[in-house]
Design an enzyme around this catalytic site. Structure first.
Site, mmCIF file in Angstrom:
data_model
loop_
_atom_site.group_PDB
_atom_site.id
_atom_site.type_symbol
_atom_site.label_atom_id
_atom_site.label_comp_id
_atom_site.label_asym_id
_atom_site.label_seq_id
_atom_site.Cartn_x
_atom_site.Cartn_y
_atom_site.Cartn_z
ATOM 1 N N LYS A 179 82.788 60.073 12.874
ATOM 2 C CA LYS A 179 82.200 59.232 13.920
ATOM 3 C C LYS A 179 83.290 58.380 14.558
ATOM 4 O O LYS A 179 84.118 57.796 13.855
ATOM 5 C CB LYS A 179 81.109 58.321 13.332
ATOM 6 C CG LYS A 179 79.826 59.061 12.960
ATOM 7 C CD LYS A 179 78.786 58.083 12.452
ATOM 8 C CE LYS A 179 77.579 58.801 11.878
ATOM 9 N NZ LYS A 179 76.578 59.198 12.866
ATOM 10 N N HIS A 236 78.399 58.626 2.478
ATOM 11 C CA HIS A 236 78.668 57.882 3.714
ATOM 12 C C HIS A 236 78.973 56.401 3.473
ATOM 13 O O HIS A 236 79.939 55.850 3.993
ATOM 14 C CB HIS A 236 77.476 57.974 4.666
ATOM 15 C CG HIS A 236 76.999 59.369 4.911
ATOM 16 N ND1 HIS A 236 77.859 60.434 5.022
ATOM 17 C CD2 HIS A 236 75.759 59.885 5.070
ATOM 18 C CE1 HIS A 236 77.157 61.539 5.247
ATOM 19 N NE2 HIS A 236 75.889 61.236 5.272
HETATM 20 C C1 BG6 Z 1 72.910 62.900 6.339
HETATM 21 C C2 BG6 Z 1 71.745 62.636 5.417
HETATM 22 O O1 BG6 Z 1 74.065 63.125 5.598
HETATM 23 O O2 BG6 Z 1 73.087 61.793 7.194
HETATM 24 C C3 BG6 Z 1 70.497 62.379 6.211
HETATM 25 O O3 BG6 Z 1 71.548 63.748 4.567
HETATM 26 C C4 BG6 Z 1 70.723 61.273 7.219
HETATM 27 O O4 BG6 Z 1 69.413 62.041 5.367
HETATM 28 C C5 BG6 Z 1 71.989 61.531 8.037
HETATM 29 O O5 BG6 Z 1 69.597 61.209 8.069
HETATM 30 C C6 BG6 Z 1 72.312 60.332 8.894
HETATM 31 O O6 BG6 Z 1 73.333 60.680 9.782
HETATM 32 P P1 BG6 Z 1 73.486 59.966 11.202
HETATM 33 O O7 BG6 Z 1 74.705 60.596 11.774
HETATM 34 O O8 BG6 Z 1 72.237 60.269 11.948
HETATM 35 O O9 BG6 Z 1 73.635 58.519 10.909
#
Ligand code: BG6
Length: 487
Positions: A179, A236
């Site tokens: 990102k 994350h």
């Molecule tokens: C993914 C998860 O890795 O990341 C999901 O498995 C989640 O559950 C997603 O919704 C969120 O990603 P972003 O880019 O939408 O914040």
């Protein structure tokens, strides 16, 4: 600048990830002229499709997942023409010949294998790639979440891959690292002199990391096996924490950066024993029904046989880093589905000023806050105190020094996968997780998970559209602090 020509082999080519993320990301890069025109994308999956049918799938994916403003008929035609398809049941030896025909044996053409498949198939595919001589020392393999469900299973996956590929060939995706705003953390911290001197326990009171989602979870089959701790915190959110907390690396070299992240993960204080109850909260959303709206709760979204699930859709926790820089600075993390709004942000809460000369002023000085908004409305905001203009006495007011990306930059913000997919071709591992990082993250998360499994209580309920269970508020308020909520 175009990257080197490549053969990108995508296993799991008809799956959701390919359609929603990979093809749209590749399209954008293609459209911006970053592909050498001889590059090929070779889809592999079990379905029996022709090249033409796979090209149609690529077009459909662009039509559905690329904003209309960027859809250009002529570009889409050229883009679709670089797609070809090989029907291949991984377990069936007979099929591999077709992949051989599709791949080119030119050392100047980068060879990358993207395994957009479940963890069970990673081992067999790697073995076949080697056995069938598709392996080259300079080939790359890309793997995706879930990279295990605990330390042991993640080691097994890593061992399987390592039987064939060396670590410098393995690209483990955590899409948060791709990102733009997450990469911007590096620029913010290490391209400015301003922050580093105050980036420590002397000046920072605590740090908050929030990744709130408004979508639910229940319709995605795997989620019930996973839960928020494995789905979001283990990867994350710990990666975000690392970027915020790590020491300045000596260079932007992949290993220099990953060494620093690893040190943070290894300095995390274990949450074990009674600390699990004190430092963690798990929640599960409950449906709401009113005259105007009705949103299902997590349990109601599950199939009958899964009802009663204790999977958490929300986690809040207090992490501590045991080193000189961060001693005494808690990191409060929270993430959940079906929360009040979709927002990911990092809040750096500075300490109060040591002495105030404003006893007679209106409004007391409030501690500074740096708010790094990752999504949506990407930006950076520094909350600071000023004198309210006017002829009266000293009136203090908190105002934001506000950098909004949308207002400052005209360009569209690229999606995470656009950067990551081409970094694989460039051979740049900086934004990918190294094996030891991944395993250190699991080592920290596993005891929390195990304690929850042993616990007799269920996750605390929270209503759809809120900021999580009351326990999450209590978690931070016990320390005399509050969650940042400015929407
Ligand atoms: C993914 C998860 O890795 O990341 C999901 O498995 C989640 O559950 C997603 O919704 C969120 O990603 P972003 O880019 O939408 O914040």
């Amino acid at each position: 600048i175009p990257v080197q020509p490549f053969d990108y082999v995508v296993f799991g080519a008809t799956g959701d990830l390919t359609k929603r993320k990979l093809i749209p990301a590749l399209y954008h890069r293609f459209k911006d002229g970053q592909f050498d025109e001889s590059s090929r994308i070779i889809g592999v999956s079990r379905s029996k499709l022709s090249d033409a049918e796979f090209q149609t799938l690529a077009r459909d994916s662009v039509a559905e997942f690329v904003e209309p403003a960027y859809q250009d008929k002529a570009v889409i035609d050229r883009f679709a023409s670089i797609f070809s398809y090989v029907a291949n049941d991984v377990a069936d030896e007979a099929n591999w010949g077709d992949l051989r025909k599709a791949l080119r044996d030119d050392p100047k053409i980068v060879r990358a294998f993207y395994l957009a498949v479940g963890p069970d198939l990673i081992g067999p595919i790697c073995d076949y790639l080697s056995k069938k001589k598709f392996y080259r020392r300079d080939a790359r393999v890309v793997i995706e979440k879930p990279l295990g469900h605990d330390l042991r299973s993640s080691q097994e996956i890593n061992d399987t891959v390592a039987r064939i590929f060396k670590e410098d060939q393995v690209y483990r995706i955590d899409h948060y690292l791709g990102k733009e705003t997450v990469q911007n953390l590096l620029a913010l911290r290490f391209a400015n002199i301003l922050f580093e001197p105050v980036w420590n326990t002397t000046h920072i009171d605590h740090i908050q990391l929030t990744v709130a989602e408004s979508v639910g979870a229940g319709t995605r089959g795997y989620y019930d096996e996973s839960g928020a701790l494995r789905d979001m915190i283990q990867n994350h959110m710990l990666q975000l924490l690392c970027l915020v907390a790590m020491e300045p690396p000596a260079s932007d070299d992949a290993d220099a950066l990953r060494d620093e992240k690893l040190k943070v993960l290894r300095s995390l204080k274990s949450i074990i024993g009674e600390a699990v109850g004190r430092c963690t909260v798990r929640g599960q959303y409950r449906g709401v029904a009113s005259e105007t709206t009705s949103v299902k709760g997590y349990q109601d979204e599950l199939p009958e046989d899964k009802r009663g699930s204790r999977t958490e859709t929300f986690v809040a926790l207090k992490a501590e880093i045991e080193n000189w820089r961060w001693a005494g600075v808690p990191f409060y993390l929270r993430t959940g589905k079906r929360m009040a709004t979709r927002v990911s942000e990092i809040v750096i809460q500075f300490r109060s000023i040591p002495h105030s000369i404003f006893d007679h002023a209106e409004g007391a000085p409030r501690p500074n806050r740096l708010i790094i908004r990752l999504q949506p409305d990407e930006g950076v905001k520094l909350l600071m105190m000023i004198k309210d203009p006017g002829p009266g006495g000293m009136r203090l007011r908190e105002v934001p020094l506000n950098l909004s990306f949308a207002q400052t930059f005209e360009e569209r913000t690229p999606e995470a996968y656009e950067r990551l997919l081409l970094d694989v071709i460039r051979g740049n591992q900086t934004l990918f997780m190294r094996r030891d990082e991944l395993e250190a993250a699991w080592s920290w998360v596993d005891p929390i998970r195990e304690a929850w499994t042993r616990a007799s209580d269920a996750p605390q309920p929270y209503s759809v559209g809120t900021w999580g269970p009351t326990g999450a508020i209590a978690l931070i308020e016990r320390d005399g602090r509050t969650w940042h909520e400015d929407g």
